[in-house]
Scaffold this active site. Structure first.
Site, PDB file in Angstrom:
ATOM      1  N   HIS A 163     -25.191  -7.432  17.822  1.00 55.67           N
ATOM      2  CA  HIS A 163     -26.164  -8.171  17.018  1.00 55.67           C
ATOM      3  C   HIS A 163     -27.242  -8.829  17.872  1.00 55.67           C
ATOM      4  CE1 HIS A 163     -27.676  -9.903  13.405  1.00 55.67           C
ATOM      5  NE2 HIS A 163     -26.551  -9.838  12.738  1.00 55.67           N
ATOM      6  N   ASP A 370     -33.454   8.475   4.863  1.00 53.71           N
ATOM      7  CA  ASP A 370     -33.297   9.834   4.328  1.00 53.71           C
ATOM      8  C   ASP A 370     -33.429  10.830   5.475  1.00 53.71           C
ATOM      9  OD1 ASP A 370     -33.368  12.264   3.042  1.00 53.71           O
ATOM     10  OD2 ASP A 370     -34.930  11.710   1.597  1.00 53.71           O
TER      11      ASP A 370
END
Length: 426
Positions: A163, A370
Protein backbone atom coordinates in the site's frame (compact mmCIF):
# COMPACT_ATOMS: atom_id res chain seq x y z
CA UNK A 1 -14.85 -28.42 -3.14
CA UNK A 2 -11.70 -30.56 -3.04
CA UNK A 3 -8.59 -29.45 -4.93
CA UNK A 4 -9.15 -25.73 -5.29
CA UNK A 5 -6.58 -23.98 -7.50
CA UNK A 6 -3.49 -25.31 -9.31
CA UNK A 7 -0.80 -22.64 -9.40
CA UNK A 8 2.32 -22.43 -11.54
CA UNK A 9 5.62 -21.32 -10.06
CA UNK A 10 5.93 -17.57 -9.72
CA UNK A 11 7.81 -15.77 -12.48
CA UNK A 12 9.43 -12.36 -12.21
CA UNK A 13 7.98 -9.63 -14.42
CA UNK A 14 10.20 -6.64 -15.11
CA UNK A 15 9.69 -3.53 -17.24
CA UNK A 16 10.06 -4.18 -20.94
CA UNK A 17 13.05 -2.27 -22.41
CA UNK A 18 12.33 1.44 -22.61
CA UNK A 19 15.30 3.57 -23.76
CA UNK A 20 15.77 6.73 -21.80
CA UNK A 21 13.75 5.69 -18.75
CA UNK A 22 15.14 7.29 -15.58
CA UNK A 23 15.99 5.11 -12.59
CA UNK A 24 16.06 6.85 -9.23
CA UNK A 25 14.88 6.73 -5.63
CA UNK A 26 11.51 8.09 -4.55
CA UNK A 27 10.90 9.31 -1.03
CA UNK A 28 7.56 8.24 0.40
CA UNK A 29 5.25 11.13 1.20
CA UNK A 30 3.52 11.60 4.54
CA UNK A 31 0.43 10.04 2.90
CA UNK A 32 2.51 6.92 2.09
CA UNK A 33 4.65 6.43 5.17
CA UNK A 34 2.18 4.80 7.53
CA UNK A 35 1.29 2.20 4.88
CA UNK A 36 4.65 0.96 3.57
CA UNK A 37 4.38 -2.48 5.26
CA UNK A 38 0.63 -2.88 4.76
CA UNK A 39 -0.72 -5.08 1.92
CA UNK A 40 -3.95 -4.61 -0.02
CA UNK A 41 -5.71 -7.14 -2.26
CA UNK A 42 -8.27 -6.74 -5.01
CA UNK A 43 -10.01 -9.47 -7.03
CA UNK A 44 -11.44 -8.66 -10.48
CA UNK A 45 -13.88 -11.33 -11.68
CA UNK A 46 -14.30 -11.60 -15.48
CA UNK A 47 -17.14 -13.78 -16.78
CA UNK A 48 -16.12 -13.88 -20.45
CA UNK A 49 -13.06 -15.75 -21.78
CA UNK A 50 -9.89 -13.96 -22.85
CA UNK A 51 -7.61 -15.90 -25.17
CA UNK A 52 -4.40 -16.79 -23.37
CA UNK A 53 -5.47 -14.60 -20.43
CA UNK A 54 -2.39 -15.07 -18.25
CA UNK A 55 0.14 -14.49 -21.04
CA UNK A 56 -1.80 -11.53 -22.44
CA UNK A 57 -1.95 -9.79 -19.08
CA UNK A 58 1.66 -10.63 -18.17
CA UNK A 59 2.97 -9.16 -21.44
CA UNK A 60 0.93 -5.98 -21.08
CA UNK A 61 1.99 -5.68 -17.44
CA UNK A 62 5.66 -5.75 -18.44
CA UNK A 63 5.06 -2.94 -20.93
CA UNK A 64 3.08 -0.95 -18.35
CA UNK A 65 5.96 -1.23 -15.87
CA UNK A 66 8.13 0.73 -18.29
CA UNK A 67 5.85 3.66 -17.44
CA UNK A 68 5.19 2.67 -13.80
CA UNK A 69 8.79 1.58 -13.13
CA UNK A 70 8.78 2.42 -9.37
CA UNK A 71 6.38 -0.50 -8.86
CA UNK A 72 9.13 -2.83 -10.10
CA UNK A 73 11.43 -1.56 -7.32
CA UNK A 74 11.75 -2.22 -3.59
CA UNK A 75 11.03 -0.38 -0.37
CA UNK A 76 14.12 0.67 1.58
CA UNK A 77 13.83 1.65 5.25
CA UNK A 78 16.58 3.63 6.99
CA UNK A 79 16.34 3.78 10.77
CA UNK A 80 12.91 3.30 12.28
CA UNK A 81 11.00 4.48 9.24
CA UNK A 82 8.87 6.91 11.19
CA UNK A 83 10.83 10.15 11.16
CA UNK A 84 10.71 13.17 8.90
CA UNK A 85 13.93 12.48 7.01
CA UNK A 86 14.52 10.35 3.93
CA UNK A 87 13.92 7.23 6.03
CA UNK A 88 11.50 5.30 3.78
CA UNK A 89 11.80 5.35 0.02
CA UNK A 90 11.34 3.30 -3.14
CA UNK A 91 14.55 2.17 -4.80
CA UNK A 92 13.76 1.95 -8.52
CA UNK A 93 15.99 -1.02 -9.31
CA UNK A 94 13.80 -3.03 -11.73
CA UNK A 95 13.89 -6.14 -9.53
CA UNK A 96 10.35 -6.78 -10.72
CA UNK A 97 7.16 -8.26 -9.35
CA UNK A 98 5.81 -11.79 -8.90
CA UNK A 99 3.30 -13.22 -11.40
CA UNK A 100 1.48 -16.57 -11.15
CA UNK A 101 -0.73 -18.31 -13.72
CA UNK A 102 -3.34 -20.63 -12.18
CA UNK A 103 -6.21 -22.90 -13.17
CA UNK A 104 -9.22 -24.40 -11.41
CA UNK A 105 -11.77 -27.02 -12.43
CA UNK A 106 -14.53 -25.03 -10.76
CA UNK A 107 -16.95 -22.81 -12.66
CA UNK A 108 -17.09 -19.11 -11.98
CA UNK A 109 -20.71 -19.36 -10.80
CA UNK A 110 -19.43 -21.23 -7.72
CA UNK A 111 -17.51 -18.10 -6.77
CA UNK A 112 -19.91 -15.34 -7.73
CA UNK A 113 -22.25 -15.80 -4.77
CA UNK A 114 -19.39 -15.62 -2.20
CA UNK A 115 -21.55 -17.54 0.26
CA UNK A 116 -20.63 -18.33 3.84
CA UNK A 117 -19.67 -21.96 3.19
CA UNK A 118 -16.05 -22.95 4.02
CA UNK A 119 -15.57 -24.29 0.47
CA UNK A 120 -16.51 -21.00 -1.19
CA UNK A 121 -14.29 -19.07 1.23
CA UNK A 122 -11.37 -21.40 0.50
CA UNK A 123 -11.77 -20.89 -3.24
CA UNK A 124 -11.95 -17.11 -2.83
CA UNK A 125 -8.78 -17.03 -0.71
CA UNK A 126 -6.83 -19.05 -3.31
CA UNK A 127 -7.32 -16.47 -6.06
CA UNK A 128 -4.49 -14.16 -5.02
CA UNK A 129 -0.90 -14.26 -3.79
CA UNK A 130 -0.21 -12.94 -0.32
CA UNK A 131 2.81 -11.60 1.52
CA UNK A 132 4.24 -13.83 4.27
CA UNK A 133 2.55 -13.02 7.55
CA UNK A 134 0.25 -10.59 5.71
CA UNK A 135 2.91 -7.90 6.04
CA UNK A 136 5.19 -6.36 3.40
CA UNK A 137 8.92 -6.68 4.13
CA UNK A 138 11.63 -4.39 2.70
CA UNK A 139 12.87 -7.03 0.23
CA UNK A 140 9.42 -8.07 -1.01
CA UNK A 141 8.07 -7.19 -4.48
CA UNK A 142 5.74 -4.22 -4.42
CA UNK A 143 3.15 -6.08 -6.49
CA UNK A 144 1.99 -9.72 -6.60
CA UNK A 145 -0.37 -10.77 -9.39
CA UNK A 146 -2.25 -13.98 -10.16
CA UNK A 147 -4.49 -14.84 -13.11
CA UNK A 148 -6.77 -17.84 -12.42
CA UNK A 149 -8.63 -19.35 -15.36
CA UNK A 150 -11.88 -21.23 -14.60
CA UNK A 151 -13.36 -24.25 -16.36
CA UNK A 152 -16.14 -22.12 -17.85
CA UNK A 153 -13.64 -19.81 -19.58
CA UNK A 154 -13.96 -16.93 -17.13
CA UNK A 155 -10.97 -15.75 -15.13
CA UNK A 156 -10.08 -13.83 -11.99
CA UNK A 157 -7.26 -11.32 -11.68
CA UNK A 158 -5.92 -11.19 -8.12
CA UNK A 159 -3.77 -8.16 -7.33
CA UNK A 160 -1.92 -7.76 -4.03
CA UNK A 161 0.32 -4.74 -3.55
CA UNK A 162 2.32 -2.84 -1.00
CA UNK A 163 0.00 0.00 0.00
CA UNK A 164 2.96 2.33 0.43
CA UNK A 165 3.52 2.51 -3.33
CA UNK A 166 -0.08 3.22 -4.42
CA UNK A 167 -3.56 3.68 -3.03
CA UNK A 168 -6.69 2.17 -4.57
CA UNK A 169 -7.10 4.91 -7.15
CA UNK A 170 -3.44 4.55 -8.12
CA UNK A 171 -3.71 0.78 -8.51
CA UNK A 172 -6.90 1.20 -10.53
CA UNK A 173 -4.98 3.58 -12.81
CA UNK A 174 -2.18 1.02 -13.27
CA UNK A 175 -4.61 -1.81 -14.10
CA UNK A 176 -6.38 0.37 -16.67
CA UNK A 177 -2.98 1.09 -18.24
CA UNK A 178 -2.27 -2.66 -18.43
CA UNK A 179 -5.67 -3.19 -20.08
CA UNK A 180 -5.05 -0.42 -22.61
CA UNK A 181 -1.69 -1.90 -23.59
CA UNK A 182 -3.24 -5.37 -23.83
CA UNK A 183 -5.77 -3.85 -26.21
CA UNK A 184 -3.08 -2.48 -28.52
CA UNK A 185 -2.50 1.12 -27.40
CA UNK A 186 1.15 2.15 -27.69
CA UNK A 187 1.15 3.87 -24.29
CA UNK A 188 -1.27 4.51 -21.39
CA UNK A 189 -3.87 7.21 -21.97
CA UNK A 190 -3.00 8.74 -18.58
CA UNK A 191 0.67 9.61 -18.06
CA UNK A 192 1.63 8.30 -14.60
CA UNK A 193 3.13 10.55 -11.92
CA UNK A 194 4.67 9.12 -8.74
CA UNK A 195 6.52 12.19 -7.35
CA UNK A 196 4.44 15.23 -6.44
CA UNK A 197 6.35 17.62 -4.23
CA UNK A 198 3.39 20.00 -4.07
CA UNK A 199 1.33 17.65 -1.88
CA UNK A 200 0.65 19.23 1.53
CA UNK A 201 1.97 17.77 4.76
CA UNK A 202 -0.66 16.01 6.82
CA UNK A 203 -1.45 17.63 10.20
CA UNK A 204 -0.29 15.64 13.26
CA UNK A 205 -3.91 14.88 14.24
CA UNK A 206 -4.47 13.04 10.94
CA UNK A 207 -1.27 11.02 11.33
CA UNK A 208 -2.08 10.20 14.96
CA UNK A 209 -5.55 8.97 14.03
CA UNK A 210 -4.05 6.77 11.29
CA UNK A 211 -1.50 5.29 13.70
CA UNK A 212 -4.22 4.61 16.27
CA UNK A 213 -6.42 2.77 13.76
CA UNK A 214 -3.50 0.66 12.53
CA UNK A 215 -2.65 -0.30 16.13
CA UNK A 216 -6.10 -1.60 17.11
CA UNK A 217 -6.09 -5.10 18.57
CA UNK A 218 -7.07 -7.50 15.77
CA UNK A 219 -10.26 -9.49 16.24
CA UNK A 220 -9.35 -11.83 13.37
CA UNK A 221 -11.22 -15.12 13.29
CA UNK A 222 -13.88 -13.85 15.69
CA UNK A 223 -15.42 -11.85 12.84
CA UNK A 224 -17.95 -13.31 10.39
CA UNK A 225 -17.17 -12.72 6.71
CA UNK A 226 -20.42 -11.73 5.00
CA UNK A 227 -21.15 -10.96 1.37
CA UNK A 228 -23.89 -8.33 1.31
CA UNK A 229 -25.97 -6.84 -1.47
CA UNK A 230 -28.06 -3.76 -0.76
CA UNK A 231 -30.71 -3.48 -3.51
CA UNK A 232 -31.15 -0.34 -5.58
CA UNK A 233 -34.72 0.04 -4.31
CA UNK A 234 -33.51 0.21 -0.69
CA UNK A 235 -30.84 2.77 -1.51
CA UNK A 236 -33.27 4.90 -3.53
CA UNK A 237 -35.73 4.87 -0.64
CA UNK A 238 -33.12 6.16 1.81
CA UNK A 239 -31.96 8.82 -0.65
CA UNK A 240 -35.49 10.05 -1.35
CA UNK A 241 -36.34 10.22 2.36
CA UNK A 242 -33.19 12.20 3.09
CA UNK A 243 -33.77 14.65 0.24
CA UNK A 244 -37.39 15.29 1.22
CA UNK A 245 -36.45 15.84 4.88
CA UNK A 246 -33.50 18.18 4.25
CA UNK A 247 -34.83 20.65 1.69
CA UNK A 248 -33.80 18.77 -1.42
CA UNK A 249 -30.20 18.12 -0.41
CA UNK A 250 -28.81 15.18 -2.41
CA UNK A 251 -27.76 11.89 -0.83
CA UNK A 252 -25.20 9.72 -2.61
CA UNK A 253 -25.36 5.95 -2.97
CA UNK A 254 -22.27 5.69 -0.75
CA UNK A 255 -23.84 7.78 2.02
CA UNK A 256 -27.08 5.79 1.94
CA UNK A 257 -25.37 2.38 1.95
CA UNK A 258 -22.90 3.41 4.65
CA UNK A 259 -25.67 4.72 6.91
CA UNK A 260 -27.63 1.49 6.54
CA UNK A 261 -24.62 -0.67 7.41
CA UNK A 262 -23.62 1.44 10.42
CA UNK A 263 -27.16 1.51 11.81
CA UNK A 264 -27.81 -2.21 11.27
CA UNK A 265 -24.48 -3.16 12.80
CA UNK A 266 -25.00 -0.98 15.88
CA UNK A 267 -28.48 -2.40 16.42
CA UNK A 268 -27.15 -5.96 16.05
CA UNK A 269 -24.29 -5.73 18.58
CA UNK A 270 -26.41 -3.72 21.08
CA UNK A 271 -23.78 -1.76 23.04
CA UNK A 272 -24.82 0.34 26.02
CA UNK A 273 -26.76 3.45 24.87
CA UNK A 274 -24.03 5.87 26.00
CA UNK A 275 -21.20 3.85 24.45
CA UNK A 276 -19.45 5.85 21.72
CA UNK A 277 -19.25 4.19 18.30
CA UNK A 278 -16.78 5.29 15.63
CA UNK A 279 -17.26 5.14 11.89
CA UNK A 280 -14.11 5.51 9.76
CA UNK A 281 -14.26 5.90 6.00
CA UNK A 282 -11.34 6.42 3.65
CA UNK A 283 -11.45 9.48 1.42
CA UNK A 284 -9.50 10.26 -1.77
CA UNK A 285 -7.97 13.72 -1.29
CA UNK A 286 -6.50 14.27 -4.77
CA UNK A 287 -8.88 17.11 -5.53
CA UNK A 288 -8.42 18.84 -2.17
CA UNK A 289 -4.63 18.34 -2.20
CA UNK A 290 -4.37 19.61 -5.82
CA UNK A 291 -2.46 16.46 -6.79
CA UNK A 292 -1.06 16.32 -10.30
CA UNK A 293 -3.09 14.50 -12.92
CA UNK A 294 -1.95 10.90 -13.13
CA UNK A 295 -0.56 10.80 -9.57
CA UNK A 296 -0.80 7.23 -8.32
CA UNK A 297 0.84 7.42 -4.89
CA UNK A 298 -1.26 7.52 -1.75
CA UNK A 299 -3.54 10.49 -1.31
CA UNK A 300 -6.12 9.24 1.17
CA UNK A 301 -7.08 10.13 4.73
CA UNK A 302 -9.30 8.49 7.28
CA UNK A 303 -12.37 10.55 8.09
CA UNK A 304 -13.95 9.90 11.47
CA UNK A 305 -17.57 10.13 12.60
CA UNK A 306 -18.30 9.51 16.29
CA UNK A 307 -21.72 9.23 17.90
CA UNK A 308 -23.39 7.60 20.86
CA UNK A 309 -24.58 4.12 19.98
CA UNK A 310 -28.17 5.04 20.88
CA UNK A 311 -28.16 7.88 18.33
CA UNK A 312 -27.05 5.50 15.57
CA UNK A 313 -29.19 2.51 16.57
CA UNK A 314 -32.41 4.26 17.52
CA UNK A 315 -32.27 7.44 15.45
CA UNK A 316 -33.67 7.74 11.95
CA UNK A 317 -31.38 6.54 9.17
CA UNK A 318 -31.62 9.94 7.47
CA UNK A 319 -29.98 11.50 10.54
CA UNK A 320 -27.15 8.99 10.27
CA UNK A 321 -26.76 10.05 6.63
CA UNK A 322 -26.55 13.68 7.72
CA UNK A 323 -23.77 12.88 10.22
CA UNK A 324 -21.81 11.23 7.39
CA UNK A 325 -22.43 14.20 5.07
CA UNK A 326 -21.15 16.65 7.69
CA UNK A 327 -17.96 14.63 8.00
CA UNK A 328 -17.51 14.58 4.22
CA UNK A 329 -17.97 18.37 4.09
CA UNK A 330 -15.14 18.74 6.62
CA UNK A 331 -12.64 16.84 4.47
CA UNK A 332 -10.90 19.90 2.92
CA UNK A 333 -10.13 21.18 6.43
CA UNK A 334 -8.28 17.96 7.34
CA UNK A 335 -5.37 19.21 5.21
CA UNK A 336 -5.42 22.81 6.37
CA UNK A 337 -5.54 22.76 10.15
CA UNK A 338 -4.57 20.51 12.98
CA UNK A 339 -8.04 19.98 14.41
CA UNK A 340 -9.18 16.39 14.53
CA UNK A 341 -12.83 15.49 14.08
CA UNK A 342 -12.35 13.19 17.07
CA UNK A 343 -9.95 13.87 19.94
CA UNK A 344 -7.00 11.59 20.70
CA UNK A 345 -8.29 10.82 24.20
CA UNK A 346 -11.63 9.73 22.78
CA UNK A 347 -9.86 7.47 20.30
CA UNK A 348 -7.73 5.84 22.99
CA UNK A 349 -10.82 4.97 25.03
CA UNK A 350 -12.56 3.19 22.13
CA UNK A 351 -12.61 -0.58 21.89
CA UNK A 352 -11.74 -2.17 18.54
CA UNK A 353 -15.21 -3.69 18.29
CA UNK A 354 -16.82 -0.26 18.60
CA UNK A 355 -14.94 0.93 15.49
CA UNK A 356 -16.16 0.33 11.94
CA UNK A 357 -13.74 1.01 9.03
CA UNK A 358 -15.16 1.20 5.52
CA UNK A 359 -13.50 1.54 2.10
CA UNK A 360 -15.50 2.30 -1.03
CA UNK A 361 -14.05 1.18 -4.37
CA UNK A 362 -16.90 2.79 -6.29
CA UNK A 363 -14.81 5.41 -8.13
CA UNK A 364 -11.36 3.83 -8.22
CA UNK A 365 -11.56 2.43 -11.75
CA UNK A 366 -11.32 -1.28 -10.93
CA UNK A 367 -14.75 -1.90 -12.43
CA UNK A 368 -13.74 -0.23 -15.73
CA UNK A 369 -10.74 -2.48 -16.49
CA UNK A 370 -11.20 -4.35 -19.79
CA UNK A 371 -8.46 -6.60 -21.17
CA UNK A 372 -10.51 -7.38 -24.28
CA UNK A 373 -13.35 -9.60 -23.05
CA UNK A 374 -15.43 -7.03 -21.18
CA UNK A 375 -15.40 -5.33 -17.80
CA UNK A 376 -15.43 -7.26 -14.51
CA UNK A 377 -18.70 -8.80 -13.39
CA UNK A 378 -17.59 -8.28 -9.81
CA UNK A 379 -14.79 -6.54 -7.94
CA UNK A 380 -14.15 -7.52 -4.36
CA UNK A 381 -11.60 -8.08 -1.65
CA UNK A 382 -10.49 -11.52 -0.52
CA UNK A 383 -11.48 -12.83 2.87
CA UNK A 384 -7.84 -12.79 3.98
CA UNK A 385 -7.40 -9.11 3.21
CA UNK A 386 -10.30 -7.74 5.24
CA UNK A 387 -9.32 -5.53 8.21
CA UNK A 388 -8.52 -7.33 11.47
CA UNK A 389 -11.11 -5.09 13.15
CA UNK A 390 -14.70 -4.62 11.91
CA UNK A 391 -14.74 -3.34 8.34
CA UNK A 392 -16.27 -3.46 4.88
CA UNK A 393 -14.98 -3.13 1.33
CA UNK A 394 -17.09 -2.61 -1.76
CA UNK A 395 -20.01 -0.34 -2.65
CA UNK A 396 -19.65 -1.31 -6.30
CA UNK A 397 -22.57 -1.84 -8.64
CA UNK A 398 -23.85 -5.43 -8.64
CA UNK A 399 -25.16 -5.15 -12.22
CA UNK A 400 -28.72 -4.39 -11.14
CA UNK A 401 -28.21 -0.98 -9.61
CA UNK A 402 -27.60 -2.19 -6.07
CA UNK A 403 -24.24 -2.32 -4.35
CA UNK A 404 -22.14 -5.27 -3.24
CA UNK A 405 -20.07 -5.29 -0.06
CA UNK A 406 -17.69 -7.88 1.37
CA UNK A 407 -17.47 -7.38 5.10
CA UNK A 408 -16.37 -8.62 8.48
CA UNK A 409 -18.63 -6.24 10.35
CA UNK A 410 -19.67 -8.35 13.33
CA UNK A 411 -18.60 -11.29 15.45
CA UNK A 412 -20.05 -14.69 14.59
CA UNK A 413 -22.46 -14.41 17.51
CA UNK A 414 -23.99 -11.23 16.03
CA UNK A 415 -24.10 -12.28 12.36
CA UNK A 416 -27.72 -13.47 12.30
CA UNK A 417 -28.91 -10.38 14.18
CA UNK A 418 -27.08 -8.13 11.73
CA UNK A 419 -28.58 -9.89 8.69
CA UNK A 420 -32.04 -9.65 10.28
CA UNK A 421 -31.60 -5.89 10.75
CA UNK A 422 -30.38 -5.53 7.19
CA UNK A 423 -33.42 -7.43 5.90
CA UNK A 424 -35.67 -4.72 7.31
CA UNK A 425 -34.27 -2.32 4.68
CA UNK A 426 -34.81 -4.71 1.80
Amino acid sequence: MSQVVRKSSAVVVRPSPEPGTTRDTIKLSCFDKGLYNMPATTLLVFEHPLHNAAETIRGALSRALAHYYPIAGRIVVVGGGGGDGDDVYIECNDEGLAFIAAHTDHALKELMCFDRSPGARKLLDELAVYYPGMSCGPGDPLLLMQVTEFSCGGFVLGVTWNHGVADGAGMGQLLQAVAELAGGLPSPSVAPVRCDGSLPRLPPSVLEAQQHLLSLDPLGDDLAILDITIPKESIDRVRADFSSSFHGQPCTTFEAALAVLWRCRTRAIRPEPETPTLLVFLADMRKHACAKEGYYGNCIVEQLVMAKSSAVAEGDVKDVVMAIRRAKNQLPDRLKKDEGVVGQQELRELRAYDTLTVTSWRNLGFDRVDFGSGRPARVTASGKDLPPSPGAVGFLCDGRGGVSVLSDLVRQEHADAFLAELAKFM
